[in-house]
Scaffold this active site. Sequence first.
Site, PDB file in Angstrom:
ATOM      1  N   ARG A 122       0.804  -1.227   0.000  1.00  0.00           N
ATOM      2  CA  ARG A 122       0.000   0.000   0.000  1.00  0.00           C
ATOM      3  C   ARG A 122       0.837   1.277   0.000  1.00  0.00           C
ATOM      4  O   ARG A 122       0.366   2.337   0.396  1.00  0.00           O
ATOM      5  CB  ARG A 122      -0.983   0.007   1.172  1.00  0.00           C
ATOM      6  CG  ARG A 122      -1.996  -1.142   1.126  1.00  0.00           C
ATOM      7  CD  ARG A 122      -3.079  -0.970   2.181  1.00  0.00           C
ATOM      8  NE  ARG A 122      -4.073  -2.021   2.062  1.00  0.00           N
ATOM      9  CZ  ARG A 122      -4.020  -3.183   2.722  1.00  0.00           C
ATOM     10  NH1 ARG A 122      -2.989  -3.414   3.529  1.00  0.00           N
ATOM     11  NH2 ARG A 122      -4.951  -4.075   2.572  1.00  0.00           N
ATOM     12  N   LYS A 144       2.627  10.970 -11.656  1.00  0.00           N
ATOM     13  CA  LYS A 144       1.774  10.094 -12.461  1.00  0.00           C
ATOM     14  C   LYS A 144       2.504   8.774 -12.693  1.00  0.00           C
ATOM     15  O   LYS A 144       3.642   8.761 -13.154  1.00  0.00           O
ATOM     16  CB  LYS A 144       1.466  10.731 -13.814  1.00  0.00           C
ATOM     17  CG  LYS A 144       0.301  11.689 -13.813  1.00  0.00           C
ATOM     18  CD  LYS A 144      -0.034  12.064 -15.249  1.00  0.00           C
ATOM     19  CE  LYS A 144      -1.236  12.953 -15.327  1.00  0.00           C
ATOM     20  NZ  LYS A 144      -1.572  13.291 -16.735  1.00  0.00           N
ATOM     21  N   GLU A 186       8.631  17.168 -25.591  1.00  0.00           N
ATOM     22  CA  GLU A 186       8.028  17.603 -24.330  1.00  0.00           C
ATOM     23  C   GLU A 186       8.534  18.984 -23.924  1.00  0.00           C
ATOM     24  O   GLU A 186       7.806  19.777 -23.326  1.00  0.00           O
ATOM     25  CB  GLU A 186       8.312  16.582 -23.221  1.00  0.00           C
ATOM     26  CG  GLU A 186       7.664  15.221 -23.432  1.00  0.00           C
ATOM     27  CD  GLU A 186       6.160  15.214 -23.173  1.00  0.00           C
ATOM     28  OE1 GLU A 186       5.604  16.262 -22.783  1.00  0.00           O
ATOM     29  OE2 GLU A 186       5.533  14.149 -23.364  1.00  0.00           O
ATOM     30  N   LYS A 228       6.196  22.723 -15.209  1.00  0.00           N
ATOM     31  CA  LYS A 228       5.408  21.588 -14.737  1.00  0.00           C
ATOM     32  C   LYS A 228       5.212  21.639 -13.232  1.00  0.00           C
ATOM     33  O   LYS A 228       4.116  21.345 -12.727  1.00  0.00           O
ATOM     34  CB  LYS A 228       6.079  20.266 -15.139  1.00  0.00           C
ATOM     35  CG  LYS A 228       5.235  19.064 -14.735  1.00  0.00           C
ATOM     36  CD  LYS A 228       5.573  17.808 -15.479  1.00  0.00           C
ATOM     37  CE  LYS A 228       4.559  16.711 -15.163  1.00  0.00           C
ATOM     38  NZ  LYS A 228       4.846  15.447 -15.877  1.00  0.00           N
ATOM     39  N   GLU A 238      -4.936  16.295 -11.284  1.00  0.00           N
ATOM     40  CA  GLU A 238      -5.497  16.581 -12.601  1.00  0.00           C
ATOM     41  C   GLU A 238      -7.010  16.741 -12.571  1.00  0.00           C
ATOM     42  O   GLU A 238      -7.744  16.192 -13.412  1.00  0.00           O
ATOM     43  CB  GLU A 238      -5.100  15.482 -13.603  1.00  0.00           C
ATOM     44  CG  GLU A 238      -5.165  15.949 -15.053  1.00  0.00           C
ATOM     45  CD  GLU A 238      -4.575  14.946 -16.027  1.00  0.00           C
ATOM     46  OE1 GLU A 238      -5.356  14.315 -16.752  1.00  0.00           O
ATOM     47  OE2 GLU A 238      -3.341  14.807 -16.051  1.00  0.00           O
ATOM     48  N   ARG A 242      -4.033  20.911 -14.469  1.00  0.00           N
ATOM     49  CA  ARG A 242      -2.952  19.985 -14.819  1.00  0.00           C
ATOM     50  C   ARG A 242      -3.192  19.302 -16.162  1.00  0.00           C
ATOM     51  O   ARG A 242      -2.239  18.876 -16.827  1.00  0.00           O
ATOM     52  CB  ARG A 242      -2.768  18.938 -13.717  1.00  0.00           C
ATOM     53  CG  ARG A 242      -1.609  17.993 -14.007  1.00  0.00           C
ATOM     54  CD  ARG A 242      -1.210  17.134 -12.845  1.00  0.00           C
ATOM     55  NE  ARG A 242      -0.155  16.208 -13.242  1.00  0.00           N
ATOM     56  CZ  ARG A 242       0.529  15.438 -12.410  1.00  0.00           C
ATOM     57  NH1 ARG A 242       0.280  15.495 -11.102  1.00  0.00           N
ATOM     58  NH2 ARG A 242       1.458  14.634 -12.845  1.00  0.00           N
ATOM     59  N   ASN A 246      -1.218  17.840 -20.974  1.00  0.00           N
ATOM     60  CA  ASN A 246      -1.476  16.798 -21.970  1.00  0.00           C
ATOM     61  C   ASN A 246      -1.589  17.360 -23.381  1.00  0.00           C
ATOM     62  O   ASN A 246      -2.069  16.660 -24.293  1.00  0.00           O
ATOM     63  CB  ASN A 246      -2.762  16.042 -21.617  1.00  0.00           C
ATOM     64  CG  ASN A 246      -2.602  15.192 -20.378  1.00  0.00           C
ATOM     65  OD1 ASN A 246      -1.613  14.490 -20.223  1.00  0.00           O
ATOM     66  ND2 ASN A 246      -3.564  15.272 -19.474  1.00  0.00           N
ATOM     67  N   HIS A 249      -1.142  15.144 -26.441  1.00  0.00           N
ATOM     68  CA  HIS A 249      -1.169  13.733 -26.047  1.00  0.00           C
ATOM     69  C   HIS A 249      -2.411  12.992 -26.542  1.00  0.00           C
ATOM     70  O   HIS A 249      -2.328  11.805 -26.863  1.00  0.00           O
ATOM     71  CB  HIS A 249      -1.070  13.618 -24.524  1.00  0.00           C
ATOM     72  CG  HIS A 249       0.310  13.870 -24.002  1.00  0.00           C
ATOM     73  ND1 HIS A 249       0.968  15.070 -24.178  1.00  0.00           N
ATOM     74  CD2 HIS A 249       1.157  13.081 -23.291  1.00  0.00           C
ATOM     75  CE1 HIS A 249       2.157  15.004 -23.612  1.00  0.00           C
ATOM     76  NE2 HIS A 249       2.299  13.809 -23.078  1.00  0.00           N
ATOM     77  N   HIS A 253      -1.545   9.726 -28.439  1.00  0.00           N
ATOM     78  CA  HIS A 253      -1.918   8.415 -27.931  1.00  0.00           C
ATOM     79  C   HIS A 253      -2.615   7.576 -29.000  1.00  0.00           C
ATOM     80  O   HIS A 253      -2.546   6.346 -28.978  1.00  0.00           O
ATOM     81  CB  HIS A 253      -2.822   8.558 -26.703  1.00  0.00           C
ATOM     82  CG  HIS A 253      -2.103   9.045 -25.489  1.00  0.00           C
ATOM     83  ND1 HIS A 253      -2.765   9.426 -24.336  1.00  0.00           N
ATOM     84  CD2 HIS A 253      -0.784   9.213 -25.240  1.00  0.00           C
ATOM     85  CE1 HIS A 253      -1.873   9.826 -23.432  1.00  0.00           C
ATOM     86  NE2 HIS A 253      -0.670   9.700 -23.969  1.00  0.00           N
ATOM     87  N   HIS A 266       7.316   7.572 -27.477  1.00  0.00           N
ATOM     88  CA  HIS A 266       6.244   8.395 -26.924  1.00  0.00           C
ATOM     89  C   HIS A 266       6.399   9.862 -27.341  1.00  0.00           C
ATOM     90  O   HIS A 266       5.444  10.509 -27.787  1.00  0.00           O
ATOM     91  CB  HIS A 266       6.236   8.279 -25.397  1.00  0.00           C
ATOM     92  CG  HIS A 266       5.266   9.209 -24.726  1.00  0.00           C
ATOM     93  ND1 HIS A 266       3.904   9.124 -24.907  1.00  0.00           N
ATOM     94  CD2 HIS A 266       5.471  10.266 -23.896  1.00  0.00           C
ATOM     95  CE1 HIS A 266       3.308  10.073 -24.205  1.00  0.00           C
ATOM     96  NE2 HIS A 266       4.235  10.784 -23.595  1.00  0.00           N
TER      97      HIS A 266
END
Length: 364
Positions: A122, A144, A186, A228, A238, A242, A246, A249, A253, A266
């Site tokens: 956990r 993330k 990026e 960032k 997010e 935030r 993206n 993206h 994606h 990526h």
Amino acid sequence: MQELLIDLGTRSYPIFIGAGLLSRSDLLLPVFAGKASGDTFAVVTNTTVAALYLDAVRSALAGKRVFDVILPDGEQHKTMATVERIFDALAAARMNRDGALIALGGGVVGDMAGFAAACYQRGIAYVQMPTTLLAQVDSSVGGKTGVNHRAGKNLIGAFYQPVGVFADTATLDTLPERELGAGLAEVIKHGMLADAAFFHWLEDHLDQLMQRDPEALAHAIRRSCEIKARIVAMDEREAGVRALLNLGHSFGHVIEAATGYRDWLHGEAVGSGLLMASDLSHRLGWMSESDLHRVETVLKRAGLVRPAPRIGVDRALEYMGMDKKVRQDRIRLVLLKPLGQALVSAEYSTEALRGVLNSHFGAM
């Protein structure tokens, strides 16, 4: 060396930027103070990075109990099955909650190792040691974590912050040229979405960045992390602002999913996605034609403009429908209004979106 802070209250942590950081025990061990009381450390890396930098990290942990988890290299291995290998290694080493994990590698390693740290018992403390430009300016910062699913990118994951990020710029000396370009995507993204002056600086200094000039790279990494860090501090999970990070993206994606996460890096997919987002912003009248040309020119100079897979508009929309920003069956996109100022919006012309998708994904 430069140091920034991700300001998240009790979850705040430092970002160190500079050369030779991987072996700096004087920096590494203090970030675990109060977070991991044991002497057991797992270094999660991949076959490529291990041969280059594992010994440096081990030297920083001299006198500690250290074991390695060496994964296969490549985005296609960013799966639950690979994360299960990390869990197996942690359990076999009888890692307790007072142990800690170090993610040594690019974004794929960082995302999977961070996800494993979030889940194992956990939650255990972990550090990000990104070894690619893309990871240093983006994926290692902000907490993330996750893995891909056959239905879409990063569908399984968690927000889980590291206790520190060590961006060793010396690792960029061994970075393949394609990986460097993927990281520049990026960097360019950060200028496009939040800092028009930084985008202009990138136009002027792109050649130095591609030639791996240390001063230019250090500035680009720091400014990207500053942008960032500010956004993450405002919106850790997010829920709002935030999502601006993206930019490009949602389109990128589609490329990754359509090609099975194999043919495109990526950052390369994000680079093409940035052009598509700019194209749509221009069609909506939010971005000038001259600025669209500037974006396309910078991306071409960085080697980031290439034909997308011709999967058709409807198939592209299917992939976009799995995007995590979809609300009430409406695809919310990050767009520019104008260059240097991004917004998240579902208020766009469907005809304009289909026009962009047809230009890039339509039949030959």
